[in-house]
Design an enzyme around this catalytic site. Structure first.
Site, PDB file in Angstrom:
ATOM      1  N   THR A 208       0.848  -1.196   0.000  1.00  0.00           N
ATOM      2  CA  THR A 208       0.000   0.000   0.000  1.00  0.00           C
ATOM      3  C   THR A 208       0.886   1.249   0.000  1.00  0.00           C
ATOM      4  OG1 THR A 208      -1.820  -1.073   1.130  1.00  0.00           O
ATOM      5  CG2 THR A 208      -1.588   1.281   1.542  1.00  0.00           C
ATOM      6  N   ARG A 236     -14.712  -6.996   0.414  1.00  0.00           N
ATOM      7  CA  ARG A 236     -13.865  -6.641   1.569  1.00  0.00           C
ATOM      8  C   ARG A 236     -13.268  -5.234   1.422  1.00  0.00           C
ATOM      9  NH1 ARG A 236      -8.193  -5.206   2.683  1.00  0.00           N
ATOM     10  NH2 ARG A 236      -7.784  -5.854   4.817  1.00  0.00           N
ATOM     11  N   GLY A 238     -10.584  -2.621   3.373  1.00  0.00           N
ATOM     12  CA  GLY A 238      -9.562  -2.518   4.421  1.00  0.00           C
ATOM     13  C   GLY A 238      -9.601  -1.166   5.104  1.00  0.00           C
ATOM     14  N   THR A 259      -0.318   1.380   6.937  1.00  0.00           N
ATOM     15  CA  THR A 259      -0.246   0.200   6.082  1.00  0.00           C
ATOM     16  C   THR A 259      -0.128  -1.029   6.972  1.00  0.00           C
ATOM     17  OG1 THR A 259       1.017  -0.978   4.398  1.00  0.00           O
ATOM     18  CG2 THR A 259       2.260   0.538   5.805  1.00  0.00           C
TER      19      THR A 259
HETATM   20  N1  ASP Z   1      -3.906  -1.903   4.899  1.00  0.00           N
HETATM   21  C1  ASP Z   1      -4.213  -2.452   3.610  1.00  0.00           C
HETATM   22  C2  ASP Z   1      -5.487  -3.266   3.710  1.00  0.00           C
HETATM   23  O1  ASP Z   1      -5.694  -3.937   4.698  1.00  0.00           O
HETATM   24  C3  ASP Z   1      -3.136  -3.298   3.047  1.00  0.00           C
HETATM   25  C4  ASP Z   1      -1.733  -2.760   3.173  1.00  0.00           C
HETATM   26  O2  ASP Z   1      -1.482  -1.844   3.895  1.00  0.00           O
HETATM   27  O3  ASP Z   1      -0.844  -3.271   2.474  1.00  0.00           O
HETATM   28  O4  ASP Z   1      -6.235  -3.266   2.764  1.00  0.00           O
END
Ligand code: ASP
Length: 344
Positions: A208, A236, A238, A259
């Protein structure tokens, strides 16, 4: 959706250039950080990294930092610096955002993004979009041109179309490495015994991108953009498009972009918790961010990290994973990029 696809050939309209304002450098001592970016946290180890990838990731972070820095020194709003930096990372397939977004279970790439302006407290976000080339620009448009904070799915794409944002076929975002990642997660889940799906591997949510900027006028903005979790399904969502979880900005405290394993960041309200500790406990940005990642998140069993910046240019970049792609640029243009846990 068919209507959207038919219109993909339409000429994309560029966003109007941000208003030019005279640079007013804040009265800050030394050479404060004016922009901090991340490209995701996870199992990032020197032993697993080849020299070319290491160099390419550092180059991308530096390019993003310089693009955002140009906005800051031109006296434009912190949101312009965030948008400029994140568009570069969204176009780079090394990161789980834009072009390199991870695949959902149905072999589509679906993006989430958000922005928040620390001066006004306004925020915008989008979730589950499949055709918007730069989700960070859509999040900003939601903030600036709609009465809402979070738009999702087809409605978000219809709004993007109305706003003249660039739309592309979903295949634009497909990369062979992410497809291999999806197939290997699906194989792992097929071979799992019992009814429960195995918990996601840290690398399923890795890459991310996020940025926090401090304008020449002393205001903060934060933004985050992602493809989310490999093999996600059921729509879903996030933490990345959730204001207060993955993104937060308030000039009185700090700007944050997160992230990591999004479900934990949502439940714990990680980004807002960092700002709240500064406001209520009078902690510094580093004390607050380090506590929330090192104690609150870790004790809950979550993994990930944040970048946080206050209005004086103090930066904090804690994570509880092996590494986090990250970098800073100071007002004078001094760039630092880091990947591994042992880099200061
Ligand atoms: N936080 C992001 C999610 O859960 C993923 C990530 O940070 O890589 O969608």
């Amino acid at each position: 959706m068919a209507r959207l696809l038919c219109l993909l050939a339409a000429v994309a309209l560029a966003l109007p250039a941000a208003a030019q304002t005279a640079p007013v450098l804040p009265d800050l001592d030394g050479d404060p950080v004016v922009l901090v970016v991340h490209g995701g946290a996870g199992t990032i180890l020197r032993a697993n990294m080849d020299a070319d990838t290491d160099a390419a990731i550092r180059a991308a972070l530096a390019q993003a930092l310089r693009a955002g820095h140009a906005e800051v020194v031109a006296g434009r709003p912190a949101l312009d610096a965030v948008s400029a930096a994140l568009q570069i990372l969204e176009d780079d397939p090394h990161f789980n955002a834009g072009r390199g977004g991870v695949f959902a279970a149905d072999q589509t790439v679906r993006h989430d993004a958000s922005v928040m302006d620390g001066a006004t407290g306004l925020a915008g976000a989008s979730s589950g979009t499949m055709h918007v080339r730069h989700p960070i620009l859509l999040a900003r448009r939601v903030m600036e041109a709609s009465p809402h904070v979070l738009l999702s799915g087809e409605g978000a794409e219809e709004f993007a179309l109305q706003q003249g944002l660039e739309l592309v076929p979903n295949t634009f975002f497909h990369t062979p490495g992410r497809l291999r990642g999806l197939l290997s997660v699906q194989e792992r889940e097929r071979s799992a015994t019992g009814l429960a799906r195995p918990a996601p591997h840290p690398w399923q949510m890795h890459g991310t991108v996020g940025a926090v900027a401090l304008s020449a006028g002393g205001s903060l903005a934060a933004g985050t953009s992602t493809g989310g979790m490999t093999n996600k399904r059921w729509g879903r969502v996030g933490d990345s498009p959730i204001i207060g979880a993955g993104t937060y900005a308030d000039d009185a405290t700090c700007g944050v972009s997160a992230t990591g394993h999004g479900e934990y960041f949502i439940r714990l309200g990680i980004a807002r918790d960092i700002a709240a500790r500064m406001a209520y406990l009078d902690e510094s940005v580093d004390q607050a961010a380090s506590h929330v990642i090192g104690t609150t998140l870790a004790e809950a069993g979550g993994t990930g990290g944040v970048i946080a910046l206050d209005a004086e240019g103090n930066v904090s970049m804690p994570f509880n994973t092996e590494g986090m792609y990250r970098g800073t640029i100071t007002r004078s243009g001094r760039v630092t990029t880091m990947i591994y846990g042992d880099e200061e």
